[in-house]
Write a protein that holds these residues in place. Structure first.
Motif, short mmCIF file in Angstrom:
data_model
loop_
_atom_site.label_atom_id
_atom_site.label_comp_id
_atom_site.label_asym_id
_atom_site.label_seq_id
_atom_site.Cartn_x
_atom_site.Cartn_y
_atom_site.Cartn_z
N ASP A 197 0.81 -1.21 0.00
CA ASP A 197 0.00 0.00 0.00
C ASP A 197 0.85 1.27 0.00
O ASP A 197 2.03 1.25 0.34
N VAL A 198 0.20 2.36 -0.37
CA VAL A 198 0.81 3.68 -0.34
C VAL A 198 -0.13 4.58 0.45
O VAL A 198 -1.34 4.61 0.21
N THR A 199 0.43 5.33 1.40
CA THR A 199 -0.36 6.23 2.22
C THR A 199 0.02 7.66 1.93
O THR A 199 1.21 8.00 1.95
N LEU A 200 -0.98 8.49 1.65
CA LEU A 200 -0.76 9.90 1.36
C LEU A 200 -1.13 10.74 2.57
O LEU A 200 -2.16 10.49 3.22
N TYR A 201 -0.30 11.74 2.86
CA TYR A 201 -0.57 12.71 3.91
C TYR A 201 -0.50 14.11 3.30
O TYR A 201 0.18 14.31 2.29
N ARG A 202 -1.17 15.03 3.94
CA ARG A 202 -1.10 16.42 3.50
C ARG A 202 0.35 16.89 3.57
O ARG A 202 1.01 16.70 4.59
N LYS A 203 0.81 17.50 2.50
CA LYS A 203 2.19 17.95 2.45
C LYS A 203 2.35 19.20 3.29
O LYS A 203 1.60 20.17 3.15
N VAL A 204 3.32 19.17 4.20
CA VAL A 204 3.58 20.31 5.07
C VAL A 204 4.81 21.03 4.55
O VAL A 204 5.90 20.47 4.45
N ASN A 205 4.63 22.29 4.18
CA ASN A 205 5.74 23.07 3.63
C ASN A 205 6.61 23.61 4.76
O ASN A 205 6.12 24.05 5.78
#
Length: 313
Positions: free
Chosen positions: A305-313
């Motif tokens: 699986d691949v898990t996506l998270y909100r990208k934090v700049n």
């Protein structure tokens, strides 16, 4: 004794919070909630805030004993004018309930026909183009058999037009002049946009042979991304299964991830993560689309699986 629901609204123009109705009803909170929403679906009662509907959907229109304690606590805090921002809201504590005035319905044939025309106009505003299959999910009074005669009369008066505006649709089609003008203008071929599968503009679930098997099920967790009139991405089960219709090196691939961005960044209940199991029917962890996902999101790759998270700049 339990009062009938109309008797709870003694002032036809009055507005009552849920706790006030509960005190006057003589019934428990679950029963009152059931009765209120039964009246809402009949068009006889409403609430003056939309948030109460959203919260009720989240609670499946049920109010538990714990929730009613929150209702009472909310009202005590309101009387003390305390800040409620950090408190968990009850599904029914928002807004006020009130009766909807019922217009007198005449049996006059001309007025009956005018009501059918008004329903057809409402549908025209919603869809632009009307045909039988599109209206199968509407209420009985808004389905094809109920408005077809009105559409023919509106055609004779020049208010709408009939013809073949889209191929693959059997039977007559009706279109408003405004929608026809929109079709005659060149559509923005480079525009990227997404819709939910349950959106009125979506053909998901419509019984048409021309689109059968091409679109996902009409579920709230499914999303479609378009570039102009071309479908470029289908996301099922809130991103669990992705299907791209463009190659991994498409120069605008980042823009096509807009529906996944929305799920993680929307203001109301954003997802904490998106777990992707398959991309184009292959294990997500081995997908050639991974580099594009890493550009737009914080990505964690597991065995499959691949898990996506909100990208934090």
């Amino acid at each position: 004794a339990k009062l009938e629901l109309p008797d709870l609204f003694r002032d036809p123009g009055g507005r009552y919070d849920f706790l006030a109705l509960l005190r006057a009803s003589g019934s428990d909170d679950v029963e009152l909630a059931r009765r209120l929403w039964g009246e809402v679906w009949q068009g006889r009662v409403t609430n003056d805030t939309f948030i109460v509907l959203r919260r009720a959907i989240m609670s499946r229109f049920k109010l538990s004993g714990t929730a009613i304690q929150r209702v009472r606590s909310s009202h005590r805090r309101i009387r003390r004018r305390e800040n409620l921002a950090e408190k968990e809201p009850s599904p029914f504590s928002a807004g006020n309930w009130h009766r909807v005035p019922r217009p007198e319905v005449s049996d006059d044939l001309l007025e009956t026909e005018e009501r059918r025309k008004d329903r057809a106009r409402l549908l025209m505003d919603r869809y632009g183009v009307l045909f039988r299959e599109l209206l199968q999910r509407e209420f009985p009074s808004l389905r094809w058999s109920s408005i077809f005669r009105a559409l023919r009369i509106m055609e004779l008066s020049g208010e709408v037009m009939s013809g073949i505006f889209f191929h693959g649709i059997p039977g007559p089609q009706f279109i408003s002049h405004r929608a026809l003008r929109s079709l005659q203008r060149k559509l923005p071929e480079d525009a990227v946009y997404w819709i939910n599968a349950t959106d009125p503009a979506s053909l998901c679930g419509i019984q048409l042979d021309s689109v059968r098997g091409m679109l996902p099920a009409r579920l709230m967790s499914n999303h479609l991304v378009y570039k102009g009139n071309k479908l470029v991405l289908v996301s099922k089960q809130n991103g669990k299964d992705l299907t791209f219709f463009v190659p991994p090196d498409d120069p605008r691939l980042q823009e096509y991830l807009v529906s996944l961005q929305h799920l993680l960044t929307r203001k109301f209940q954003p997802l904490k993560r998106i777990s992707i199991e398959t991309i184009n029917d292959e294990e997500a962890s081995q997908s050639p689309y991974l580099p594009a996902l890493r550009t737009s999101f914080d990505v964690s790759v597991e065995y499959k699986d691949v898990t996506l998270y909100r990208k934090v700049n």
